[in-house]
Scaffold this motif. Structure first.
Motif, PDB file in Angstrom:
ATOM      1  N   TYR A  84     -36.163  -7.299  -6.038  1.00 46.73           N
ATOM      2  CA  TYR A  84     -35.622  -6.278  -5.120  1.00 46.73           C
ATOM      3  C   TYR A  84     -36.548  -5.071  -5.207  1.00 46.73           C
ATOM      4  O   TYR A  84     -36.741  -4.515  -6.283  1.00 46.73           O
ATOM      5  N   LEU A  85     -37.165  -4.711  -4.076  1.00 54.44           N
ATOM      6  CA  LEU A  85     -38.017  -3.514  -4.030  1.00 54.44           C
ATOM      7  C   LEU A  85     -37.100  -2.303  -4.122  1.00 54.44           C
ATOM      8  O   LEU A  85     -36.182  -2.162  -3.306  1.00 54.44           O
ATOM      9  N   GLY A 111     -34.533  -3.462   0.861  1.00 53.96           N
ATOM     10  CA  GLY A 111     -33.311  -2.694   1.099  1.00 53.96           C
ATOM     11  C   GLY A 111     -33.475  -1.738   2.263  1.00 53.96           C
ATOM     12  O   GLY A 111     -34.592  -1.427   2.700  1.00 53.96           O
ATOM     13  N   GLU A 114     -28.581   3.122   1.775  1.00 56.21           N
ATOM     14  CA  GLU A 114     -28.564   3.634   0.386  1.00 56.21           C
ATOM     15  C   GLU A 114     -28.993   2.574  -0.613  1.00 56.21           C
ATOM     16  O   GLU A 114     -29.183   2.871  -1.792  1.00 56.21           O
ATOM     17  N   TYR A 134     -41.282   7.901  -5.421  1.00 56.07           N
ATOM     18  CA  TYR A 134     -40.928   8.568  -4.171  1.00 56.07           C
ATOM     19  C   TYR A 134     -39.986   7.615  -3.455  1.00 56.07           C
ATOM     20  O   TYR A 134     -39.920   6.433  -3.802  1.00 56.07           O
ATOM     21  N   LEU A 136     -38.809   5.680  -0.079  1.00 52.38           N
ATOM     22  CA  LEU A 136     -39.121   5.224   1.277  1.00 52.38           C
ATOM     23  C   LEU A 136     -37.804   4.998   2.013  1.00 52.38           C
ATOM     24  O   LEU A 136     -36.753   4.897   1.388  1.00 52.38           O
TER      25      LEU A 136
HETATM   26  N1  SAM Z   1     -30.501   5.336  -2.612  1.00 57.55           N
HETATM   27  C1  SAM Z   1     -31.666   4.747  -3.159  1.00 57.55           C
HETATM   28  C2  SAM Z   1     -32.088   5.490  -4.422  1.00 57.55           C
HETATM   29  O1  SAM Z   1     -31.895   6.705  -4.479  1.00 57.55           O
HETATM   30  O2  SAM Z   1     -32.622   4.836  -5.331  1.00 57.55           O
HETATM   31  C3  SAM Z   1     -32.836   4.773  -2.153  1.00 57.55           C
HETATM   32  C4  SAM Z   1     -32.604   3.892  -0.978  1.00 57.55           C
HETATM   33  S1  SAM Z   1     -33.997   3.867   0.111  1.00 57.55           S
HETATM   34  C5  SAM Z   1     -33.548   5.095   1.266  1.00 57.55           C
HETATM   35  C6  SAM Z   1     -33.819   2.390   1.009  1.00 57.55           C
HETATM   36  C7  SAM Z   1     -34.607   1.212   0.471  1.00 57.55           C
HETATM   37  O3  SAM Z   1     -35.999   1.495   0.479  1.00 57.55           O
HETATM   38  C8  SAM Z   1     -34.294   0.793  -0.938  1.00 57.55           C
HETATM   39  O4  SAM Z   1     -33.160  -0.032  -1.007  1.00 57.55           O
HETATM   40  C9  SAM Z   1     -35.566   0.041  -1.346  1.00 57.55           C
HETATM   41  O5  SAM Z   1     -35.520  -1.328  -0.954  1.00 57.55           O
HETATM   42  C10 SAM Z   1     -36.648   0.753  -0.539  1.00 57.55           C
HETATM   43  N2  SAM Z   1     -37.458   1.701  -1.357  1.00 57.55           N
HETATM   44  C11 SAM Z   1     -37.411   3.048  -1.278  1.00 57.55           C
HETATM   45  N3  SAM Z   1     -38.270   3.616  -2.117  1.00 57.55           N
HETATM   46  C12 SAM Z   1     -38.921   2.615  -2.761  1.00 57.55           C
HETATM   47  C13 SAM Z   1     -39.916   2.583  -3.760  1.00 57.55           C
HETATM   48  N4  SAM Z   1     -40.437   3.675  -4.287  1.00 57.55           N
HETATM   49  N5  SAM Z   1     -40.347   1.356  -4.180  1.00 57.55           N
HETATM   50  C14 SAM Z   1     -39.829   0.228  -3.662  1.00 57.55           C
HETATM   51  N6  SAM Z   1     -38.860   0.208  -2.712  1.00 57.55           N
HETATM   52  C15 SAM Z   1     -38.401   1.376  -2.262  1.00 57.55           C
END
Ligand code: SAM
Length: 234
Positions: A84-85, A111, A114, A134, A136
């Motif tokens: 899971y990324l 993902g 959230e 950071y 995404l």
């Molecule tokens: N609420 C989460 C948190 O604070 O950890 C962040 C959710 S993000 C808006 C939506 C999705 O982007 C995550 O479920 C993940 O799959 C991906 N993502 C965001 N940042 C990432 C990172 N630095 N590395 C890998 N995947 C990322």
């Protein structure tokens, strides 16, 4: 079939994306790797094709449902190591990319919103991998970065294995600077810049020593944490 990646995503059209170009694109055409982008929404069970819902305990945003993700996961024809990324995950490093490139297959869960209900991650032993500190808006670009780092390590992808061996991180150091023609080069301000003499000497021992010294110098200046990590290993 080569190295295979299943992508669980709400945006299958994002793949192969940049991976369809240049080195990774040629490797894809040549069958050195393959992928299947699976639309998670196709596995929703209600008439609205719902993939997310509000979080228990309250708070902003939506969470991806475990039942829908599980159905998508179980549809993979060639299942592989579940990843899971996630920004909470183990940082992606060159050595982790080397390890993942050795697997027969990976399943990358991208993902959105959230994030994902914890239970499906636990039940199906998803490891979490982050591409950096950071956030995404979705896992798809992170999946592409992880795949890119692995694909160039697959046998037959890069013409010259030395390139891979000498690159940044492969020996725990940042790479030395490169120079090419013209020599000297006159910049737009009229200033002249010569290539370091050692590199033109044809003396391989001296060239290697120069490169090693520059690698160390750069690493000390920009990423002293890498040198500390190496100290710990020895
Ligand atoms: N609420 C989460 C948190 O604070 O950890 C962040 C959710 S993000 C808006 C939506 C999705 O982007 C995550 O479920 C993940 O799959 C991906 N993502 C965001 N940042 C990432 C990172 N630095 N590395 C890998 N995947 C990322």
């Amino acid at each position: 079939m080569g190295w295979h990646v299943n992508l669980l995503t709400l945006f299958p059209d994002m793949f192969p994306g940049t991976l369809g170009h240049s080195i990774s694109g040629r490797a894809l055409e040549n069958g050195l790797w393959s992928h299947e982008a699976i639309q998670i929404r196709d596995f929703a069970t209600d008439k609205h094709n719902t993939v997310d819902d509000t979080p228990f305990g309250g708070g902003a945003g939506m969470v991806m449902r475990p039942d829908v993700i599980e159905n998508a996961l179980l549809s993979c024809k060639k299942p592989g190591r579940n990843i899971y990324l996630s920004p909470r995950g183990t940082p992606l490093t060159q050595s982790l990319a080397e390890e993942l490139a050795q697997e027969d297959a990976l399943t990358l869960l991208c993902g959105r919103y959230e994030g994902v209900d914890q239970r499906v991650l636990d039940v199906h032993n998803f490891e979490e991998i982050s591409i950096g500190d950071y956030v995404l808006s979705g896992g798809e670009p992170a999946a592409i970065i992880l795949m890119d780092a692995c694909i160039r390590l697959l046998d037959g992808v890069m013409g010259n294995n030395e390139t891979v061996n000498e690159e940044s991180f492969s020996n725990g150091l940042l790479e030395y600077p490169h120079y090419t023609k013209p020599d000297p080069w006159v910049d737009a301000h009229g200033n002249t810049h010569a290539v370091p003499e050692t590199l033109k000497s044809g003396h391989h021992k001296n060239i290697n020593a120069w490169r090693q010294e520059k690698s160390l110098e750069l690493t000390r200046k920009r990423r002293p944490d890498l040198l500390k990590k190496n100290d710990k290993k020895t």
